[in-house]
Design an enzyme around this catalytic site. Structure first.
Site, mmCIF file in Angstrom:
data_model
loop_
_atom_site.group_PDB
_atom_site.id
_atom_site.type_symbol
_atom_site.label_atom_id
_atom_site.label_comp_id
_atom_site.label_asym_id
_atom_site.label_seq_id
_atom_site.Cartn_x
_atom_site.Cartn_y
_atom_site.Cartn_z
ATOM 1 N N GLU A 77 -11.155 -33.278 4.056
ATOM 2 C CA GLU A 77 -10.833 -32.120 3.219
ATOM 3 C C GLU A 77 -11.073 -30.795 3.946
ATOM 4 O OE1 GLU A 77 -9.933 -29.728 -0.142
ATOM 5 O OE2 GLU A 77 -9.451 -31.811 0.343
ATOM 6 N N ASP A 78 -12.164 -30.708 4.717
ATOM 7 C CA ASP A 78 -12.616 -29.406 5.232
ATOM 8 C C ASP A 78 -12.475 -29.212 6.732
ATOM 9 O OD1 ASP A 78 -13.286 -28.771 2.651
ATOM 10 O OD2 ASP A 78 -15.412 -29.229 2.871
#
Length: 274
Positions: A77-78
């Protein structure tokens, strides 16, 4: 092994094999390197968050794949890491758990009412495929709530409300009492800090010699059980947590002095009456 890994390592050494601990350390190094340029709102290196999530799950004696997924849960996600890399390095089981976490994080809604209903359904669907995704998510939320003070006020309020209305009820449905209580009290403290402070002080003031009173009631209950020929029981008592007291006051429009069940006893017998 890195010193920041020591707390988790000490925990998992108590119940996992050396090979499993080595696999988890490998996941930690991968996550640490992937998040190396990121900081949390607290100013700490980002890796401190997945490490803390993994430690919460390790205290629950979760399996190695779940611990590894906790360490890796924000990587796709990051960071620039792709899901295929998780699969290549850590196998399908861990990759599926990470993917489940990523999908939950990526849910977006048009309004809060929609989020409340659809997010809950999505969580239940995820639980049906692998409950471990839910456990990682709850541990993730727990650590975020413990460090919520570093966020801007608006974000704190949104996350607290979401915790009280979505995540604490899920923990309750799973029978995770300690999780539910902590999530509710942290959410209550953040959302209504003055109400939390006033109620906490009122309970402490009313408590006084509560331990001696509770011990006396404990002995009286045990004596009554023996006289009723029910000798084999487990008896425990506890104070109701702050949010449950506040919720009753709010829903029933009662003052604190009108709340009678601030303390609770639990009696567990070894068999059910025929």
């Amino acid at each position: 092994m890195s010193s920041e890994f020591d707390v988790l390592r000490d925990e998992i050494n108590q119940y996992l094999t050396r090979e499993q601990v080595s696999d988890i350390h490998r996941a930690y190094v991968f996550a640490r390197d992937a998040h190396s340029q990121q900081l949390r709102y607290t100013g700490e290196p980002y890796i401190t968050h997945p490490l803390a999530v993994a430690e919460i799950l390790a205290q629950m004696r979760m399996d190695p794949s779940t611990i590894m997924a906790a360490l890796l849960h924000d990587v796709v996600e990051d960071t620039s890491v792709k899901q295929a890399e998780i699969l290549e390095h850590f196998g399908a089981e861990v990759a599926d758990l990470v993917e489940g976490m990523t999908k939950l994080t990526q849910i977006h809604f048009e309004n809060y009412a929609q989020a409340q209903a659809e997010n809950f359904r999505k969580m239940v669907m995820a639980m049906a495929s692998d409950i471990r995704v839910i456990l990682v998510k709850l541990a993730d939320r727990m650590h975020n709530m413990r460090t919520l003070h570093a966020l801007p006020l608006g974000k704190r309020r949104r996350i607290s409300l979401e915790t009280l209305e979505i995540f604490a009820p899920i923990a309750n449905r799973l029978g995770m009492h300690a999780f539910r209580v902590e999530l509710e009290d942290l959410g209550f403290m953040s959302l209504y800090p003055l109400r939390y402070k006033v109620l906490k002080e009122a309970i402490e003031k009313a408590g006084g010699n509560r331990h001696e009173i509770m011990e006396m009631i404990d002995h009286q209950i045990r004596d009554a059980l023996k006289k009723a020929n029910i000798p084999s029981v487990t008896l425990s008592f506890r104070s109701k947590h702050l949010y449950s007291i506040y919720k009753k006051m709010h829903e029933k429009h009662l003052s604190f002095s009108e709340i009678m069940d601030v303390y609770g006893f639990r009696i567990i017998v070894d068999k059910i009456d025929a």
